[in-house]
Structure formats: structure tokens, C-alpha cells
Design a protein around this motif. Structure first.
Motif, mmCIF file in Angstrom:
data_model
loop_
_atom_site.group_PDB
_atom_site.id
_atom_site.type_symbol
_atom_site.label_atom_id
_atom_site.label_comp_id
_atom_site.label_asym_id
_atom_site.label_seq_id
_atom_site.Cartn_x
_atom_site.Cartn_y
_atom_site.Cartn_z
ATOM 1 N N GLY A 1 15.290 -23.742 61.709
ATOM 2 C CA GLY A 1 14.122 -24.394 61.122
ATOM 3 C C GLY A 1 14.000 -25.830 61.585
ATOM 4 O O GLY A 1 12.903 -26.337 61.828
ATOM 5 N N LEU A 2 15.148 -26.478 61.717
ATOM 6 C CA LEU A 2 15.160 -27.865 62.176
ATOM 7 C C LEU A 2 14.593 -27.955 63.592
ATOM 8 O O LEU A 2 13.743 -28.793 63.889
ATOM 9 N N PHE A 3 15.073 -27.053 64.469
ATOM 10 C CA PHE A 3 14.582 -27.036 65.849
ATOM 11 C C PHE A 3 13.080 -26.768 65.886
ATOM 12 O O PHE A 3 12.346 -27.394 66.644
ATOM 13 N N GLN A 4 12.618 -25.830 65.058
ATOM 14 C CA GLN A 4 11.189 -25.487 65.045
ATOM 15 C C GLN A 4 10.346 -26.704 64.708
ATOM 16 O O GLN A 4 9.360 -27.002 65.379
ATOM 17 N N GLY A 5 10.747 -27.418 63.644
ATOM 18 C CA GLY A 5 9.990 -28.592 63.241
ATOM 19 C C GLY A 5 10.011 -29.665 64.318
ATOM 20 O O GLY A 5 8.979 -30.270 64.629
ATOM 21 N N LEU A 6 11.190 -29.882 64.908
ATOM 22 C CA LEU A 6 11.313 -30.889 65.963
ATOM 23 C C LEU A 6 10.381 -30.569 67.124
ATOM 24 O O LEU A 6 9.696 -31.447 67.662
ATOM 25 N N LEU A 7 10.361 -29.292 67.493
ATOM 26 C CA LEU A 7 9.550 -28.876 68.639
ATOM 27 C C LEU A 7 8.086 -29.248 68.422
ATOM 28 O O LEU A 7 7.440 -29.819 69.305
ATOM 29 N N LEU A 8 7.586 -28.965 67.223
ATOM 30 C CA LEU A 8 6.173 -29.265 66.960
ATOM 31 C C LEU A 8 5.933 -30.770 66.925
ATOM 32 O O LEU A 8 4.943 -31.273 67.462
ATOM 33 N N PHE A 9 6.865 -31.523 66.317
ATOM 34 C CA PHE A 9 6.718 -32.978 66.313
ATOM 35 C C PHE A 9 6.645 -33.525 67.733
ATOM 36 O O PHE A 9 5.776 -34.326 68.073
ATOM 37 N N TYR A 10 7.582 -33.100 68.572
ATOM 38 C CA TYR A 10 7.618 -33.615 69.942
ATOM 39 C C TYR A 10 6.350 -33.237 70.686
ATOM 40 O O TYR A 10 5.819 -34.013 71.470
ATOM 41 N N LEU A 11 5.871 -32.025 70.415
ATOM 42 C CA LEU A 11 4.646 -31.612 71.094
ATOM 43 C C LEU A 11 3.485 -32.508 70.706
ATOM 44 O O LEU A 11 2.719 -32.974 71.560
ATOM 45 N N LEU A 12 3.352 -32.764 69.393
ATOM 46 C CA LEU A 12 2.241 -33.595 68.933
ATOM 47 C C LEU A 12 2.343 -34.990 69.530
ATOM 48 O O LEU A 12 1.330 -35.608 69.878
ATOM 49 N N ALA A 13 3.570 -35.501 69.667
ATOM 50 C CA ALA A 13 3.741 -36.821 70.264
ATOM 51 C C ALA A 13 3.427 -36.784 71.751
ATOM 52 O O ALA A 13 2.746 -37.667 72.281
ATOM 53 N N ALA A 14 3.904 -35.726 72.431
ATOM 54 C CA ALA A 14 3.680 -35.637 73.877
ATOM 55 C C ALA A 14 2.202 -35.477 74.199
ATOM 56 O O ALA A 14 1.747 -35.842 75.283
ATOM 57 N N ASP A 15 1.444 -34.950 73.236
ATOM 58 C CA ASP A 15 0.009 -34.773 73.452
ATOM 59 C C ASP A 15 -0.708 -36.087 73.686
ATOM 60 O O ASP A 15 -1.822 -36.117 74.198
ATOM 61 N N LEU A 16 -0.070 -37.187 73.288
ATOM 62 C CA LEU A 16 -0.647 -38.496 73.550
ATOM 63 C C LEU A 16 -0.945 -38.644 75.031
ATOM 64 O O LEU A 16 -1.949 -39.231 75.425
ATOM 65 N N LEU A 17 -0.065 -38.068 75.869
ATOM 66 C CA LEU A 17 -0.194 -38.238 77.316
ATOM 67 C C LEU A 17 -1.390 -37.477 77.878
ATOM 68 O O LEU A 17 -1.786 -37.695 79.006
ATOM 69 N N VAL A 18 -1.958 -36.563 77.063
ATOM 70 C CA VAL A 18 -3.137 -35.844 77.543
ATOM 71 C C VAL A 18 -4.329 -36.793 77.614
ATOM 72 O O VAL A 18 -5.103 -36.772 78.559
ATOM 73 N N ASN A 19 -4.445 -37.663 76.624
ATOM 74 C CA ASN A 19 -5.604 -38.555 76.558
ATOM 75 C C ASN A 19 -5.322 -39.981 77.012
ATOM 76 O O ASN A 19 -6.247 -40.750 77.226
#
Lengths: 308, 351
Positions: free
Chosen positions: B326-344
Motif C-alpha cells: 500500500g505504501l508503494f502504491q501511494g508513493l507511485l501516484l504521488f510521484y506521478l502527480l509530481a512528475a506531471d509538472l514536467l508535462v506543462n
């Protein structure tokens, strides 16, 4: 039925309502600043486990509550950084926070599951607690119950009577206008999110130290989400949050007493009541789109960036 | 100093790279967590991410756990694309399992080839019916589908608990809260000898293909896409919001229901108090990490399934708590949302 039988019902209603008051008042302030944080459930769970561990190992529940508030703030800062600074989608980030909080709390609390703790007992207020009828009714709760009432007055005063509160509401309604006249939109939103985090953390700690004094995985069982619904139900007004929380507390308690009243319904159906009640009250409030439109902070859920 | 500069147009390359960044960051954090727990990180890494894949049986397990994640995430993604936030897939999955199992328990003694299809159909319809509640309340009473679908998760789990403790409990089951075991003709056929992967995985792949066709080739899919990207434009074009909400919730509910009966008539083989370790919630992460695109979701569900398997393996071999998943799952989504910054935005180094 006489008064003596009603006292425990009243008392347990208040006890069950208290975590909802903390979580919902915190979320109310967050939403008033225009930020929708769906991570209440996750912050509550982490608050519950941190409050429990610190309370158990230090022997001081107050220290536990402080630690739980800090844990809530820490999580809310992650949310704030993603949504306020990086402008990530608030709904997705809030969901992420809930999932992360559930995982983190289960992970941290694995060796504490099922351990007993000396829970928060009722305060004994000299003289007042000894008054017949009223004493056991009003003056024999634990510390956090009185704290929740104090929090209500503080939030009510802050939002309606203080300068900072008016600014916060202005930012929630019209961030770009507020920014143009020099109000610090991002900073205010950060503080609002942190306040929500602290309240959720304490709400969680209340669960694990007062309501059921032990740590169980996933013990908030949807109360964070019910708190979110409560804010909508209250049309973003603190007094209605308070009343709504007691209403929900009453529904929760009803299931405990229903069997005693000779109502033979399987316990699972009674346990569904708070969730079904949440749906029902949401329908009642949202039925007229104008109610929501007039009361919801206008920028709720929308990202704002001064440079954009 | 690092500075952010808004891109003229969102970067497509970054849209694809962000999930990879997120996965990488999650792995690095994972190594740190292993270190903190006093495990040899290389060893733990091997047990968690490599060992589950080292045997045919392991690969079969991977596909087995991929199936419900994939089914749920494909349905959810269709809704997320059009701003319909069904987060109650876990509940729809549970009801799907209940409905399908109900058919089996009602007709259980009749050995027939029609029974299994009927169970699957009941599962799909059950999931749809459960998702129809938030759809109806949203379109008729303007009620947030987020909160309603989530509340119904708890209701569904309580209903399941009532059934296995009460009317559907196996009379010969020594009072355990579970239904009777299903017969062979009530179970999904296995794909190969020696693995537990069943035909449900094929259904999930088919659904992935179908959902690709739906989102890119059909008018209904197009309308939903417009509603998500530009709600005002959709309203101006006269695309019905109601229809989008109903479609999104019925599709995702049906898919989750299929996942539910797939579990009950698959690896579990009976109705138990818990039919899913949170697949419906994990599917939300899968949908985002897969960029709401069918192909991406297939890859993301494989990754998520590996996290579940790795968690189980680490629990057995390293005595790590399974909550680490569960910890890994949550981390993965957090990192994704942060990495999405680089899209814009692009990061610039300024003096």
C-alpha cells in the motif's frame, strides 16, 4: 423512558460526533480557501497511528495529540506542495493522499495492532462534574470533546470576525482578484491546508485513544469521507457542521442501542446506517443546484497560480 | 537557481516519461525503506521485484492479479477522461462477486454449460446496478458521485459480510463465514496447466482492445473526451452531460462487477468476507499511471500486480509487513502527480 436511560445515549452521541467535528471543521477551513482536500481519511489514519504510538510510548496522550496534529500537517504539506505549488489535480492528489495514508499507517502501526492503551478518561471538573443530572450529562467528557467545542467557536470567530478569516474567504471566492489587491493566495492556501491536516490528525488520534483505545488497521472506516460529506451538508457553515456531526453521531449510536430496543435487524444492516445517512443528506442538500452554487466557495478545486 | 518555465504546448514526450520517472523514484524510495528496515536492499529488491517473475507459476500469478486491476482500471479511465470520478470500484467489484455467486448458489446443483456465463452476466449487471446508484443521484439530484460511490463501498462490504455470516453460509462449513466451494462447472477455466491464470485475463485484454476502440473510434467516446477536456465546448455542442455520466458509471461498474465475479469464480472459488485486497482502489492508481490510455493501463496493471506479488513474497521471505504494498502504491501516484509538472513546464537553470 426516564432521564437516566437517556444520559448514556446523549453522552455516546457526543463522543461519536467529536472526530467528525475536528475533521469536518478542518476541511471546512481548507475548502473556504478554495482547496478541496479529499485526503482527510488518509490523514486521519496516520494521525490515529501516530497519536497512538506516541501516546503509548510517552505515557502522555496530550503529547500523542500534538504528534498526531504534526503528522497531519506533514501529510497535508505533501498535498499542498503538489496542488498549490505544482498545481496538480486536487481530486487525484487527494485520492493519492488517502491511499498513501492507509498504506503508511498500516505499515507504521503493524507492531502496535491490538495493543491496549489507557484511553482518554473523562475529566473530573471540581464542583461541576458533581452536579446531579447535568454533571454526568455535560461535565464528564474527555479533553478532546471540550476541545472540539472550542475549535468550533474559534473557527466561527476566525471565518466571520477576523481580518485574516475574511481574506481567506475572499481568496476562496476569487483568487485572482485577491492576488491583484495583494493578498498572498498561495501562502494562505498553504496555511488552510495545514490547518485541515492538523485537525484531521487530531480526529484520527481521538479514534485510537478515546473512541476505541487501540490501533486497528483502517480504523477510521470512512469517517474522513463522512466528514467531507458533512461540509457539503453544512453548506460550508461551521454551526451546521457542528449540528450535522451530532446528527451523525446519533445515527452511529442508534445502531448500538437498536438491539436494546428489541429491534432484531442483523448488525451489518445497522452498521450501514451512517453511510446510507450520508447519501441521504447529500441528496437532500444537493437536490437544488442553487443551494450548492450559492454556498460553495467559487474557486473550490481549481488551481491558481500568480504567473499563469 | 532552478526555474520553471511554462511550455507553449504540453509535452507529449514527458506525458510518456512521467510514469517511468515515477516508477523509478518509487523504486529508489523502496530501496531506502528496505535500508531503514535493516534489510539488505539488493536482496530485498530481488525478492520483491525479480523473484515473483522467476517461475512459470509466478508469471501466472502476475497475470492472475493483473486481471481485476486491468478490468477495474479500464472502466475507471473511461470515466476519469470525462471528469466522472467513480472511486467506488471496490464496492461494485464486491457486488459483482455477490451477484455472480448468488446465481451459482441458486442453481448450483444443475450441471450446465450455461451456468458460468450466467454467473458472469450477473456479476456485470450487479456491478452496473451498484454504479447506477451514484449515476442516478448525480444526474437527478446533483449529488457528488465521488462521495456516493465511496459510501457504497462500505455498504457493499457490510452486505457481503451479512451474507457469508448469515443466509449464504455453507451449512457444512464448520461455521466459517464463507459460502460453499464452487463446483468445476462454476469456475472459470484455467488457461494453462500448472498456473492459476484463468480465462478472465483474456476478457480483460479484450476489454482493453474494446475500450481503445470506444475512446478513439466511436462518437460516444469522442463526446466523453470533449466533456473531459473542455466541458464548455461539450455543452455548447449539445453533448448530453447526463448520458456521459450514465455511460461512464455503467461501463466502469460493469467492468468492476466482472472483476468481482472473476475473483469469486476464479482464485477464491467461494464467497468469503473479503473478495478483494483493495483492487478497486489500486485501480485508480493504475488508471492514472497508465495515462488513462488502454495500452498504458495494461502496462500499469502489470506493475501494480507485481507490487502485490512482491509484497506477499517479501512478507514470507523477509518478514516485511505486507502493508509495504500500500505504501508503494501511494508513493507511485504521488510521484506521478509530481512528475506531471514536467508535462506543462520545463525546468531551466538560471544564474
Amino acid at each position: 423512558m426516564n432521564l437516566d436511560a437517556l444520559t448514556p445515549i446523549f453522552v455516546s452521541t457526543v463522543v461519536a460526533a467529536t472526530p467528525l467535528i475536528y475533521a469536518a471543521l478542518g476541511e471546512l477551513v481548507t475548502e473556504k480557501a478554495g482547496v478541496l482536500n479529499l485526503g482527510v481519511e488518509g490523514m486521519m489514519l496516520v494521525g490515529a497511528v501516530v497519536g497512538f504510538i506516541v501516546g503509548l510510548s510517552s505515557g502522555s496522550l496530550v503529547l500523542g495529540y500534538l504528534a498526531a496534529a504534526c503528522a497531519g500537517v506533514a501529510l497535508s504539506l505533501v498535498f499542498g506542495f503538489l496542488t498549490i505549488t505544482l498545481q496538480a489535480n486536487q481530486v487525484a492528489t487527494g485520492l493519492a493522499l488517502t491511499l498513501f495514508g492507509a498504506g503508511l499507517s498500516a505499515f507504521v502501526g503493524r507492531s502496535y495492532a491490538g495493543q491496549p492503551i489507557d484511553g482518554a478518561g473523562p475529566l473530573h471538573i471540581p464542583l461541576l462534574s458533581d452536579i446531579p443530572v447535568i454533571g454526568p450529562l455535560l461535565f464528564s467528557f474527555n479533553l478532546l470533546v471540550y476541545g472540539s467545542i472550542a475549535l468550533y467557536f474559534a473557527v466561527q470567530w476566525f471565518l466571520n470576525r477576523s481580518h485574516a478569516g475574511l481574506k481567506l474567504r475572499a481568496i476562496g471566492e476569487a483568487p485572482s482578484v485577491s492576488h491583484a489587491i495583494g493578498h498572498p493566495v498561495l501562502k494562505t492556501r498553504y496555511f488552510a491546508v495545514m490547518f485541515g491536516g492538523a485537525c484531521s490528525g487530531i480526529a484520527g488520534a481521538y479514534l485510537s485513544t478515546a473512541l476505541t483505545p487501540m490501533w486497528v488497521e483502517g480504523m477510521s472506516s470512512g469517517r474522513g469521507w463522512i466528514a467531507l460529506a458533512l461540509v457539503v451538508f453544512a453548506t460550508w457553515k461551521p454551526l451546521r457542521v457542528l449540528l450535522g456531526a451530532y446528527l451523525f453521531g446519533g445515527v452511529t449510536v442508534l445502531q448500538l442501542y437498536a438491539q436494546g430496543f428489541g429491534l432484531h435487524v442483523p448488525s451489518e444492516f445497522l452498521s450501514m446506517l451512517p453511510y446510507l445517512a450520508t447519501i441521504v443528506v447529500l441528496v437532500i442538500i444537493c437536490r437544488d443546484p442553487k443551494t450548492i452554487l450559492l454556498n460553495q466557495p467559487a474557486s473550490l478545486g481549481k488551481a491558481f497560480h500568480p504567473d499563469a | 537557481m532552478l526555474q520553471l518555465e511554462k511550455r507553449a504546448a504540453p509535452s507529449n514526450g514527458m506525458r510518456l516519461a512521467a510514469p517511468l520517472f515515477a516508477t523509478l523514484l518509487m523504486l529508489v524510495t523502496g530501496l531506502c525503506i528496505f535500508l531503514v528496515l535493516g534489510k539488505n536492499p539488493v536482496d530485498a529488491f530481488r525478492v520483491f521485484f525479480i523473484k515473483p517473475l522467476a517461475s512459470l507459476y509466478g508469471l501466472g500469478e502476475l497475470l492472475l492479479k493483473t486481471t481485476p486491476l486491468l478490468l477495474c482500471a479500464l472502466g475507471l479511465a473511461i470515466g476519469f477522461r470525462s471528469n466522472v470520478w467513480n472511486i467506488g470500484a471496490e464496492g461494485q467489484l464486491t457486488i459483482g462477486g455477490i451477484a455472480g455467486a448468488g446465481v451459482a448458489l441458486a442453481f448450483g446443483d444443475t450441471e450446465s454449460h450455461w451456468l458460468l456465463p450466467l454467473m458472469l452476466l450477473a456479476g456485470v449487471l450487479g456491478g452496473m446496478a451498484w454504479a447506477a446508484i451514484p449515476a442516478f443521484l448525480r444526474t437527478r439530484f446533483n449529488t457528488s458521485e465521488i462521495l456516493v460511490s465511496l459510501m457504497l463501498v462500505y455498504v457493499a462490504q457490510l452486505l457481503l459480510s451479512y451474507l457469508v455470516h448469515g443466509p449464504w453460509r455453507d451449512p457444512d462449513g464448520y461455521n466459517f463465514p464463507q459460502s460453499r466451494m464452487f463446483n468445476d462447472w462454476e469456475l472459470l477455466p484455467l488457461l494453462w496447466e500448472g498456473v492459476r491464470t484463468n480465462i478472465g485475463f483474456i476478457f480483460a485484454l479484450l476489454l482493453a482492445a474494446l475500450s481503445w476502440v470506444f475512446t478513439t473510434k466511436t462518437f460516444a467516446g469522442y463526446r466523453m473526451q470533449v466533456a473531459g477536456l473542455a466541458p464548455a465546448a461539450a455543452a455548447y455542442a449539445g453533448f448530453s452531460e447526463r448520458r456521459n455520466i450514465w455511460l461512464a458509471l455503467l461501463i466502469s461498474g460493469g467492468a468492476a462487477g466482472l472483476a468481482g465475479i472473476g475473483e469469486v469464480a476464479g482464485p477464491i472459488g467461494q464467497l468469503q468476507p473479503q473478495v478483494s485486497p483493495g483492487y478497486g482502489f489500486a485501480a485508480i492508481i493504475v488508471a492514472f499511471v497508465g495515462r488513462l490510455h488502454p495500452l498504458g493501463i495494461v502496462l500499469a496493471s502489470l506493475l501494480m500486480s507485481l507490487l502485490y506479488l512482491g509484497g506477499e513474497q517479501a512478507q514470507i521471505e523477509l518478514a516485511l509487513p505486507s502493508a509495504v504494498t500500500g505504501l508503494f502504491q501511494g508513493l507511485l501516484l504521488f510521484y506521478l502527480l509530481a512528475a506531471d509538472l514536467l508535462v506543462n513546464f520545463r525546468v531551466k537553470v538560471s544564474a
